[in-house]
Design an enzyme around this catalytic site. Sequence first.
Site, PDB file in Angstrom:
ATOM      1  N   ARG A   1       5.042   2.652  -1.206  1.00 46.38           N
ATOM      2  CA  ARG A   1       6.433   3.223  -2.225  1.00 46.38           C
ATOM      3  C   ARG A   1       7.252   1.451  -2.843  1.00 46.38           C
ATOM      4  O   ARG A   1       8.272   2.009  -1.660  1.00 46.38           O
ATOM      5  CB  ARG A   1       6.842   4.291  -3.095  1.00 46.38           C
ATOM      6  CG  ARG A   1       7.419   4.513  -3.342  1.00 46.38           C
ATOM      7  CD  ARG A   1       8.286   5.608  -3.602  1.00 46.38           C
ATOM      8  NE  ARG A   1       8.737   6.463  -4.810  1.00 46.38           N
ATOM      9  CZ  ARG A   1       9.287   6.603  -5.600  1.00 46.38           C
ATOM     10  NH1 ARG A   1       7.509   6.589  -6.039  1.00 46.38           N
ATOM     11  NH2 ARG A   1       9.971   6.650  -6.822  1.00 46.38           N
TER      12      ARG A   1
ATOM     13  N   SER B   1       7.220   4.722   2.421  1.00 45.44           N
ATOM     14  CA  SER B   1       8.128   4.419   1.457  1.00 45.44           C
ATOM     15  C   SER B   1       9.502   3.519   1.554  1.00 45.44           C
ATOM     16  O   SER B   1       9.939   3.429   2.638  1.00 45.44           O
ATOM     17  CB  SER B   1       8.267   5.889   1.168  1.00 45.44           C
ATOM     18  OG  SER B   1       9.104   6.871   2.160  1.00 45.44           O
TER      19      SER B   1
ATOM     20  N   LYS C   1      23.975   5.032  14.912  1.00 43.42           N
ATOM     21  CA  LYS C   1      22.970   5.266  13.460  1.00 43.42           C
ATOM     22  C   LYS C   1      22.327   3.864  13.397  1.00 43.42           C
ATOM     23  O   LYS C   1      22.812   2.810  14.259  1.00 43.42           O
ATOM     24  CB  LYS C   1      24.185   5.228  12.812  1.00 43.42           C
ATOM     25  CG  LYS C   1      24.932   6.698  13.369  1.00 43.42           C
ATOM     26  CD  LYS C   1      25.824   7.326  11.775  1.00 43.42           C
ATOM     27  CE  LYS C   1      26.366   9.215  12.062  1.00 43.42           C
ATOM     28  NZ  LYS C   1      27.265   8.479  10.945  1.00 43.42           N
TER      29      LYS C   1
ATOM     30  N   ALA D   1       1.701   2.838   8.270  1.00 41.81           N
ATOM     31  CA  ALA D   1       1.131   3.552   7.551  1.00 41.81           C
ATOM     32  C   ALA D   1       1.921   4.918   7.565  1.00 41.81           C
ATOM     33  O   ALA D   1       2.361   4.955   8.515  1.00 41.81           O
ATOM     34  CB  ALA D   1       0.408   3.903   8.055  1.00 41.81           C
TER      35      ALA D   1
ATOM     36  N   ALA E   1       3.990   3.482  12.293  1.00 43.39           N
ATOM     37  CA  ALA E   1       3.569   4.103  11.973  1.00 43.39           C
ATOM     38  C   ALA E   1       3.630   5.764  12.161  1.00 43.39           C
ATOM     39  O   ALA E   1       4.144   6.282  13.172  1.00 43.39           O
ATOM     40  CB  ALA E   1       2.550   4.566  11.762  1.00 43.39           C
TER      41      ALA E   1
ATOM     42  N   GLY F   1      21.144   7.558   8.145  1.00 44.68           N
ATOM     43  CA  GLY F   1      21.574   8.074   9.344  1.00 44.68           C
ATOM     44  C   GLY F   1      21.327   8.513  10.968  1.00 44.68           C
ATOM     45  O   GLY F   1      21.645   9.776  11.857  1.00 44.68           O
TER      46      GLY F   1
ATOM     47  N   GLU G   1       1.282  -1.600   0.268  1.00 43.56           N
ATOM     48  CA  GLU G   1      -0.182   0.171  -0.043  1.00 43.56           C
ATOM     49  C   GLU G   1       0.805   0.941   0.402  1.00 43.56           C
ATOM     50  O   GLU G   1       0.281   2.149  -0.133  1.00 43.56           O
ATOM     51  CB  GLU G   1      -1.557   0.311   1.025  1.00 43.56           C
ATOM     52  CG  GLU G   1      -1.901  -1.293   1.539  1.00 43.56           C
ATOM     53  CD  GLU G   1      -2.937  -0.661   2.762  1.00 43.56           C
ATOM     54  OE1 GLU G   1      -4.055  -0.839   2.704  1.00 43.56           O
ATOM     55  OE2 GLU G   1      -1.917  -1.433   3.547  1.00 43.56           O
TER      56      GLU G   1
ATOM     57  N   ARG H   1       8.596   5.827  18.016  1.00 39.52           N
ATOM     58  CA  ARG H   1       9.035   7.220  18.458  1.00 39.52           C
ATOM     59  C   ARG H   1       8.345   7.241  20.024  1.00 39.52           C
ATOM     60  O   ARG H   1       7.533   6.995  20.101  1.00 39.52           O
ATOM     61  CB  ARG H   1       8.786   8.067  17.397  1.00 39.52           C
ATOM     62  CG  ARG H   1       8.995   9.843  17.947  1.00 39.52           C
ATOM     63  CD  ARG H   1       8.680  10.710  17.011  1.00 39.52           C
ATOM     64  NE  ARG H   1       9.227  10.261  15.740  1.00 39.52           N
ATOM     65  CZ  ARG H   1      10.611  10.503  14.513  1.00 39.52           C
ATOM     66  NH1 ARG H   1      11.520  11.357  16.037  1.00 39.52           N
ATOM     67  NH2 ARG H   1      11.298  10.746  14.040  1.00 39.52           N
TER      68      ARG H   1
END
EC number: 2.3.1.117
Length: 321
Positions: A201, A219, A281, A242, A258, A265, A199, A295
């Site tokens: 790239r 992506s 890294k 997503a 998501a 980096g 769904e 996150r």
Amino acid sequence: MGGMSENTPRYASGVALVNVVISGEHAGTVLDAWFPAPSLTQTPDLSIADELEDLAVEHPARNARTEVRSASINLDEAPEDAVDAYLRLHLLSHTLVRPNELNLDGLFGTLANVAWTNHGPVLAAEFQKLAIGLRKLGHLSVSHIDKFPRLVDYVVPAGVRIGDGDRLRLGAHLASGTTVMHEGFVNFNAGTLGTSMVEGRISQGVVVGDGSDVGGGASTMGTLSGGGKKRVSIGERSLLGAESGIGIALGDDCVVEAGLYVTAGSRVSVLLPGQEARVVKAAELSGVSNLLFRRNSLSGAIEVLPRAKNTVELNEALHLN
């Protein structure tokens, strides 16, 4: 752009119906080539040539003619011309070779920029002067102007579903069981190696392993622009959430939360049970399996922690194509 073998030369061949510019300063320019049955043999099977000859005619409105040509190529050498390049793209889309397993160096330079019309390919540089003649043939539409045609106009891969044919280039590699939804995009020399939901790239050079999911708007960083050399890949049973993205390779059984984009980096905090967090890294974690990238909702820091070998499971009913 593409891998090369150090062993015995590898060959491929086929017979193609080729569109060629007839006259003018671009006479002889190849617009496209369709290989109905390419094979991994050094000598092409000419049995289909007579049938293709019935389609070899002139198209004055497009300033083009179709002709039958055969080709035999060494997969480890760079493409010599446009017909050679088209054979390589067909091999990928027929899933006879996997992405990055053949030499594509210089492929762009062999291809013409084409206006892809409902009456056939037209050299983009000649489109305006040919437009009136093309309209005399009836309704005229142009799907796109590019060096690459749509995958589905040349190859319909077995066992796949495709929501929007405009979003897959010839040269995309789709394994049986793949579903590409309407917002999914797959470039040439890229694609899936097994059952997958796409769904987002999949950029040039990127491969997605069996059982993995590229979520809506997600992506993957390719190597066509920006000078990137490190190849991005997604292992088996992994999930890009997503609107997320990666510039590193994901191993098996990984999840990227998501909305989180992890570049090579990116500074990430590694959280292991019973140990102090350490910052590395993201490139140092490239290809490692069983990881969750997230996150921290308070600090904004990117964190990675082990997934205890949990797996991503796709809905089997969605991939019985």
